[in-house]
Design a protein around this motif. Structure first.
Motif, PDB file in Angstrom:
ATOM      1  N   LYS A 298     -27.103  34.875 -60.241  1.00 37.26           N
ATOM      2  CA  LYS A 298     -25.669  34.647 -59.971  1.00 37.26           C
ATOM      3  C   LYS A 298     -25.409  34.076 -58.576  1.00 37.26           C
ATOM      4  O   LYS A 298     -24.357  33.473 -58.355  1.00 37.26           O
ATOM      5  CB  LYS A 298     -24.885  35.953 -60.181  1.00 37.26           C
ATOM      6  N   ARG A 299     -26.366  34.314 -57.648  1.00 34.71           N
ATOM      7  CA  ARG A 299     -26.208  33.740 -56.289  1.00 34.71           C
ATOM      8  C   ARG A 299     -27.475  33.007 -55.900  1.00 34.71           C
ATOM      9  O   ARG A 299     -28.372  33.563 -55.250  1.00 34.71           O
ATOM     10  CB  ARG A 299     -25.902  34.841 -55.269  1.00 34.71           C
TER      11      ARG A 299
ATOM     12  N   TYR B 107     -28.965  30.057 -64.170  1.00 35.25           N
ATOM     13  CA  TYR B 107     -27.754  30.674 -63.622  1.00 35.25           C
ATOM     14  C   TYR B 107     -27.195  31.766 -64.543  1.00 35.25           C
ATOM     15  O   TYR B 107     -26.274  32.473 -64.179  1.00 35.25           O
ATOM     16  CB  TYR B 107     -26.678  29.625 -63.340  1.00 35.25           C
TER      17      TYR B 107
ATOM     18  N   PRO C 167     -23.094  28.083 -59.879  1.00 30.73           N
ATOM     19  CA  PRO C 167     -22.038  28.648 -59.029  1.00 30.73           C
ATOM     20  C   PRO C 167     -21.684  27.666 -57.916  1.00 30.73           C
ATOM     21  O   PRO C 167     -22.477  26.779 -57.599  1.00 30.73           O
ATOM     22  CB  PRO C 167     -22.685  29.909 -58.433  1.00 30.73           C
TER      23      PRO C 167
END
Ligand code: 8FK
Length: 138
Positions: A64-65, A60, A7
């Motif tokens: 997601k963060r 990932y 991300p």
């Protein structure tokens, strides 16, 4: 089956808040993160998880963060936070990422629990948003 791309790194410098945390709270936040970075258990959390070094190409796909102490410090310095609660929330993202990917009872999760406990103690001393005006005692 396909490794998810990393991300975009934070903070998003094109989307900073209009009313960031006041300087006295920002300073306490930075000092708290610096204190946590000095802990023996902080090592694996000082920088973003390196999927090449750790050979975890699918990290990932699950996380997601991604979050780490250097990113939180960078966000503090960039005035990316509006409240101390948002700083704590990012810290908890880092903790939960670790629990999710490694298991809550893993050695690395016990380490992240330790540094979270220390961070929360520091945050108990966070000054209130609107500091009282100093009384002029004559
Ligand atoms: C939080 N976390 C992890 O969540 C993680 C993720 C996958 C596999 C192992 C781990 S424990 C871990 C180890 C390092 N270790 C390192 O960064 C150094 C460099 C590569 C090997 O040791 C960094 C992050 C980390």
């Amino acid at each position: 089956t396909v490794p998810a791309p990393r991300p975009p790194p934070e903070p998003d410098m094109n989307n900073l808040p209009e009313h960031p945390m006041p300087i006295h709270q920002k300073k306490h936040g930075i000092n708290s993160i610096k204190a946590v970075k000095r802990l023996k258990d902080a090592g694996p959390f000082l920088h973003p998880v390196d999927i090449v070094k750790l050979n975890i190409p699918f990290y990932y796909n699950y996380i997601k963060r991604p979050m780490d102490l250097s990113t939180i410090e960078k966000k503090l310095n960039a005035d990316a936070y509006e409240t101390p609660e948002q700083v704590l929330s990012d810290f908890k993202v880092m903790v939960n990422n670790c629990h999710l990917f490694n298991g809550k009872d893993s050695a690395i999760s016990h380490m992240v629990n330790n540094i979270e406990a220390s961070f929360e103690k520091h945050m108990l001393n966070m000054p209130p948003k609107d500091l009282p005006t100093p009384a002029t005692t004559h």
